[in-house]
Design an enzyme around this catalytic site. Structure first.
Site, PDB file in Angstrom:
ATOM      1  CG  HIS A 125     -25.364   1.758   7.460  1.00  0.00           C
ATOM      2  ND1 HIS A 125     -25.033   0.859   6.689  1.00  0.00           N
ATOM      3  CD2 HIS A 125     -26.525   2.946   6.513  1.00  0.00           C
ATOM      4  CE1 HIS A 125     -25.223   0.696   5.205  1.00  0.00           C
ATOM      5  NE2 HIS A 125     -25.717   1.530   5.234  1.00  0.00           N
ATOM      6  CG  ASP A 126     -21.381  -0.965   8.024  1.00  0.00           C
ATOM      7  OD1 ASP A 126     -21.936  -1.862   9.187  1.00  0.00           O
ATOM      8  OD2 ASP A 126     -23.105  -0.945   7.448  1.00  0.00           O
ATOM      9  N   GLY A 143     -23.992   5.022   3.338  1.00  0.00           N
ATOM     10  CA  GLY A 143     -23.012   3.874   3.741  1.00  0.00           C
ATOM     11  C   GLY A 143     -21.792   3.164   3.301  1.00  0.00           C
TER      12      GLY A 143
END
Length: 262
Positions: A125-126, A143
């Site tokens: 994520h991200d 992440g």
């Protein structure tokens, strides 16, 4: 929402509401949710899962068993409508996983253009992935990782969350990256350490001799002068006035939260 020139295999599942562009190919047993968008010319092979919100650009190739836009592996995630954005002309090989962002981060995971993601790459994520990047088999990102343009992350190499891998750098196989990797350098090991400038890569990308010389000089200032980073930074800023490519060093040093590899 499915373009008339798109070809969807009868054994594929495409939920109502999905946007499928011109000349898209979707193979058998692939599953695409209602909130996914796939740009023209993209090929989705068999057994691919694409969940939204996800936007995929043009002329990508997605190989079997890839999972694109799944929810992230983060306990903070509570089902928010975060996003995965994928650019154009990427090659996404078998069993690659790309997760959507979190509201605590950018809210979006971003993939640029012209990248190669080899078998079983994991992008959490991200993350922010630039352009013309290669990630070898089983390379994995935690992440909030940033990988800048033309970087190469070799097979079996994990990257710690919030790290940056600088442009044109080369990370050798089975390396463990726990701090930021400056641009242009070669690095390897557990933990990853610098081993000079990626000269052959710079030559292939059209860097002139004087630019490469300046980059080597900047590397020596950082790693061989015995100076602290605070002392090196103004020297690099002065060099960047004549050679703009040096500015990538100063930008990474300025923005680093984890420090650079030593």
């Amino acid at each position: 929402m499915i373009h008339k020139t798109a070809k969807i295999h009868p054994n594929a599942v495409v939920e109502e509401g999905a946007v499928i562009g011109a000349n898209v190919l979707v193979g058998p047993f692939s599953y695409i949710t209602f909130n996914a968008e796939i740009g023209s010319g993209t090929e989705v092979m068999s057994h691919v899962v694409i969940k939204g919100p996800t936007v995929i650009g043009k002329n990508n190739r997605i190989f079997p068993f890839a999972v694109i836009g799944e929810v992230c592996q983060d306990k903070k995630y509570q089902g928010e409508d975060t996003l995965l954005l994928i650019g154009n002309r990427n090659i996404i090989r078998e069993s690659v996983q790309m997760h959507r962002g979190t509201v605590q981060g950018h809210g979006v995971t971003t993939i640029g253009n012209d990248n190669l993601f080899c078998v079983n790459v994991h992008i959490a994520h991200d993350c922010i992935i630039g352009n013309n990047i290669i990630m070898g088999n089983n390379a994995t990102l935690a992440g909030h990782v940033t990988i800048e343009d033309y970087a190469i992350l070799s097979a079996l190499s994990p990257v710690h969350q919030f790290c940056t891998i600088g442009a044109h750098s080369f990370i050798g196989g089975a390396s463990v990256v726990v701090q930021d990797v400056p641009p242009y350098i070669m690095a390897q090991g557990n933990h990853c350490k610098p081993f000079g400038i990626n000269i052959e890569g710079l030559k292939r990308r059209g860097f002139k001799k004087e630019e490469i010389y300046a980059i080597r000089k900047a590397y020596k200032e950082i790693y061989r002068s015995g100076k602290r980073i605070a002392e090196v930074k103004p020297i690099l800023e002065e060099m960047a006035k004549e050679y703009p490519s040096i500015a990538l060093f100063t930008q990474l040093i300025e923005n680093s939260t984890r420090g650079i590899i030593r």
